[in-house]
Enzyme design. Structure first.
Site, PDB file in Angstrom:
ATOM      1  N   LYS A  87      48.906   3.185  98.026  1.00 56.30           N
ATOM      2  CA  LYS A  87      49.601   1.967  98.551  1.00 56.30           C
ATOM      3  C   LYS A  87      50.711   2.376  99.773  1.00 56.30           C
ATOM      4  O   LYS A  87      50.732   1.597 100.534  1.00 56.30           O
ATOM      5  CB  LYS A  87      50.595   1.167  97.577  1.00 56.30           C
ATOM      6  CG  LYS A  87      49.671   0.547  96.485  1.00 56.30           C
ATOM      7  CD  LYS A  87      49.038  -0.648  97.127  1.00 56.30           C
ATOM      8  CE  LYS A  87      48.296  -1.543  95.900  1.00 56.30           C
ATOM      9  NZ  LYS A  87      47.344  -2.407  96.553  1.00 56.30           N
ATOM     10  N   GLU A 109      55.245  -8.402  97.622  1.00 57.98           N
ATOM     11  CA  GLU A 109      54.937  -9.044  96.242  1.00 57.98           C
ATOM     12  C   GLU A 109      54.414  -7.722  95.546  1.00 57.98           C
ATOM     13  O   GLU A 109      53.895  -6.777  96.119  1.00 57.98           O
ATOM     14  CB  GLU A 109      53.565  -9.910  96.422  1.00 57.98           C
ATOM     15  CG  GLU A 109      52.258  -9.614  96.550  1.00 57.98           C
ATOM     16  CD  GLU A 109      52.053  -8.817  97.818  1.00 57.98           C
ATOM     17  OE1 GLU A 109      52.847  -8.912  98.811  1.00 57.98           O
ATOM     18  OE2 GLU A 109      51.072  -7.902  97.873  1.00 57.98           O
ATOM     19  N   SER A 376      42.649   6.047  93.153  1.00 59.11           N
ATOM     20  CA  SER A 376      43.494   5.762  93.864  1.00 59.11           C
ATOM     21  C   SER A 376      44.951   5.708  93.440  1.00 59.11           C
ATOM     22  O   SER A 376      46.071   5.591  94.345  1.00 59.11           O
ATOM     23  CB  SER A 376      43.289   4.128  94.038  1.00 59.11           C
ATOM     24  OG  SER A 376      43.105   3.677  92.562  1.00 59.11           O
TER      25      SER A 376
END
Lengths: 394, 268
Positions: A87, A109, A376
């Site tokens: 991220k 968010e 990830s």
């Protein structure tokens, strides 16, 4: 792709209230400008190297590959990034853009909290005010990430409307943005939302695939046969896939969350079991009822618990360039345990969906063939969920 | 002439402005809506905006979000809303009805099918918050083939080039969103509205309605001085919320506020 209005075939676009059309045009203009700007790109590179810790390794999971008895499996180690997931590649990029645009406040968010933590982290790094919207339901499930965000100086706003999860947090962030457009930059965490977000977030995440492509050429002297990544909104998958998009011999597998099983309806697999519709600014596959209302989703992994998916994935599905498959909660947990015990790497439950699919795919391939799985994120955030699922009190 | 055009023409002749109440269809339960529509007309409403409940109303403040959640608890769908309009039309052939909502329920039904059913039910116009003119070509062809108007929004952030494109694409009236924010927000800036309305008027002969932030007789009157229509939503929906449980009390609370606005608007 996309076209100048943000379309990937019939998907994507800009389906937002009029108040946001001007600010989205300004964002697109700034993004296109800085993407060509040597200073901006140098600053981004520096942050990715020195702050995020890139490049991330492409690790050959030798023991696990031998156990499965088929393809050689490589793991792209996004779990080793600062904050523990892919991220941050995107939040660094967008926050630097926010700074260039003169914005002093960022909003985000978050579902599981990973994107919220990554946003709060770069906000602290750049001295920007940060407000994170999070469903009240998710706040209870992810207390540790909530506290991390607060430690980083962010304000975490519980969202009590709708289903009190990620989709409602996104609605609330949009409402904040429409109210505070003048000084606020909205960092969307995935390849969804109105144009230019799907393309912009993809571009910031393609560092994953660009590195992986160079690394596999160096380590194996050839391209892989298959790429695997989990798909919630789809940012880690787009980031891995996109630099290989012209390499037609490289197969793409996007792995959606089947939750309790597709047949139960309790899942989060819009590409495999949904229909096209319009939500959160773009046309894409959605989990919706016959009247067009968005329906509740379920996955053991909060990061995949979202009723939509990035529009470029919808396009890749329809064109057949990518395959979309599902893994249910139990299979994902098995993948989680396998990697932990065999390779000594605790994966995020999101990534465990991609790993679990590798355990199905690898044995059907030869030992000469190569799979890259996008790892990830790391699984520290999930150990409470895993323990609870197995009836263990920590 | 369409009902909307006739309505604005009639008001223009007598020098009055349109009072446009918004309520969410099926809030707090489906049985109250048609009778509430009639009560609003009796209290002085000229045009009714009927909200189509949606699970993810991104542009709504908390008051209308809760209204949609109440309606959705009863499973109120786009089909049900069309049925309510059909029932309303049995005893009111003149008051224009505008459906206001979000694109996805219309998208799922299909544009052509929606246009056919909406026209048959007696709907006059459609306002879809998340459908900008850039994406609307197919929808506009379907609606205009069935004599339905498409009402587009203009916002404080809309520049002159977009105002031109929006006014060229829209029909019925143009809806100016008075503030940066969601429905029910509190910071109405009348002089800013006056300035933007003038810019819109320079581009179009369509009537201009103003909504967001209008909550009482005074704000309605101040907007009536500059616009052709005054849209009031959250203030009415709050009356519904406060009176949940009795259709009669809802009707009289909503009608009471509308009547005050009507009087203030007509006197200005």
């Amino acid at each position: 792709m996309p076209d100048d209005k943000g379309h990937f075939g019939i998907y994507g676009g800009m389906f937002v209230a009029e108040t946001l059309m001007g600010p989205l045009a300004a964002l697109r203009e700034a993004y296109e400008k800085y993407l060509q700007d040597a200073d901006f790109l140098a600053e981004l590179d520096y942050e990715l190297q020195q702050y995020v810790g890139r490049p991330s390794p492409l690790y050959f999971a030798e023991r696990w590959s031998q156990r499965l008895g088929g393809a050689r499996i490589y793991l792209k180690r996004e779990d080793l990034n600062h904050t523990g997931a892919h991220k941050i590649n995107n939040t660094v990029g967008q926050a630097l853009l926010a700074k260039r645009m003169g914005k002093t406040r960022i909003i985000a968010e978050t579902g599981a909290g990973q994107h919220g933590v990554a946003s709060a982290t770069v906000a602290a790094r750049l001295g920007l005010e940060c407000v994170v919207y999070m469903g009240a339901e998710d706040i209870q499930r992810q207390a540790m990430n909530v506290f991390r965000m607060k430690l980083l100086g962010a304000t975490v706003v519980p969202v009590e409307s709708g289903s009190r999860t990620l989709k409602d947090a996104l609605n609330e962030a949009m409402r904040d943005w429409v109210t505070n457009i003048d000084d606020t930059f909205y960092i969307i965490g995935t390849v969804a939302g109105p144009h230019p977000y799907p393309a912009m977030v993809r571009d910031f995440q393609t560092i994953i695939g660009r590195e992986a492509r160079a690394q596999i050429l160096e380590q194996e002297g050839r391209l892989p046969d298959a790429l695997l990544a989990c798909v919630g909104g789809g940012s880690n998958a787009m980031g891995l896939f996109y630099p290989f998009i012209e390499d037609n011999d490289v197969a793409f597998y996007g792995v959606e969350a089947a939750g309790n099983g597709l047949e139960t309806g309790r899942h989060a697999a819009p590409l495999c079991a949904g229909q096209p519709g319009v939500l959160h600014g773009n046309r894409t596959y959605l989990m919706e009822d016959a009247h067009g209302q968005i329906i509740p989703t379920h996955s053991i992994s909060a990061g995949l618990d979202y009723p939509g998916v990035g529009p470029e994935h919808a396009w890749l599905k329809d064109t057949g360039r990518a395959n979309y498959v599902t893994i249910d909660d139990n299979e994902a947990l098995q993948g989680f345990h396998d990697l932990t015990r065999i390779e000594g790497i605790i994966p995020a439950l999101e990534s465990s969906h991609a790993l679990a699919y590798a355990t199905k795919l690898a044995p059907t391939m030869t030992t000469e063939q190569i799979i890259i799985v996008n790892l990830s994120g790391r699984g520290d955030k999930d150990i409470h969920t895993v323990a609870e699922h197995e009836g263990i009190t920590l | 002439m369409s009902r909307l055009a006739a309505c604005f023409e009639e008001l223009r002749m007598v020098g009055n402005k349109a009072l446009v109440p918004y309520v969410t269809a099926g809030d707090p339960e489906p049985g109250v809506t048609v009778s509430l529509m009639h009560a609003m007309v009796a209290a002085g409403a000229d045009i009714i905006e009927l909200g189509v409940p949606f699970s993810d109303p991104m542009a709504e403040g908390p008051v209308i979000q809760r209204a949609m959640e109440r309606a959705l608890k009863h499973g109120v769908s786009l089909d049900d809303v069309l049925e309510m309009v059909h029932t309303f039309r049995q005893t009111d052939a003149d008051t224009p009805v505008v459906l206001m909502g979000y694109l996805n329920p219309v998208e799922v039904k299909g544009y052509a099918e929606f246009a056919r059913e909406a026209q048959a039910a007696g709907v006059d116009a459609v306002l879809l918050v998340d459908m900008p003119p850039e994406e609307a070509d197919d929808l506009l062809s379907a609606l205009y083939a069935h004599d339905l108007d498409m009402i587009f929004l203009v916002a404080p952030t809309t520049d002159a080039a977009r105002i031109k494109a929006i006014t060229a694409a829209g029909r019925g009236f143009i809806y100016y969103v008075s503030l940066k924010g969601v429905t029910g927000a509190g910071h109405l800036d009348v002089s800013g509205v006056t300035e933007q309305v003038a810019k819109i008027r320079a581009q179009t002969s369509l009537p201009i309605g103003v909504g967001f932030g209008i909550k009482d007789a005074e704000s309605a009157a101040s907007i009536a001085r500059v616009a052709d229509a005054v849209v009031v939503g959250s203030a009415l929906v709050r009356k519904i919320e406060e009176n949940t449980g009795s259709g009669d009390r809802i009707n009289s609370a909503v009608a009471g506020l509308l009547a005050e606005m009507r009087t203030a608007m007509d006197g200005c």
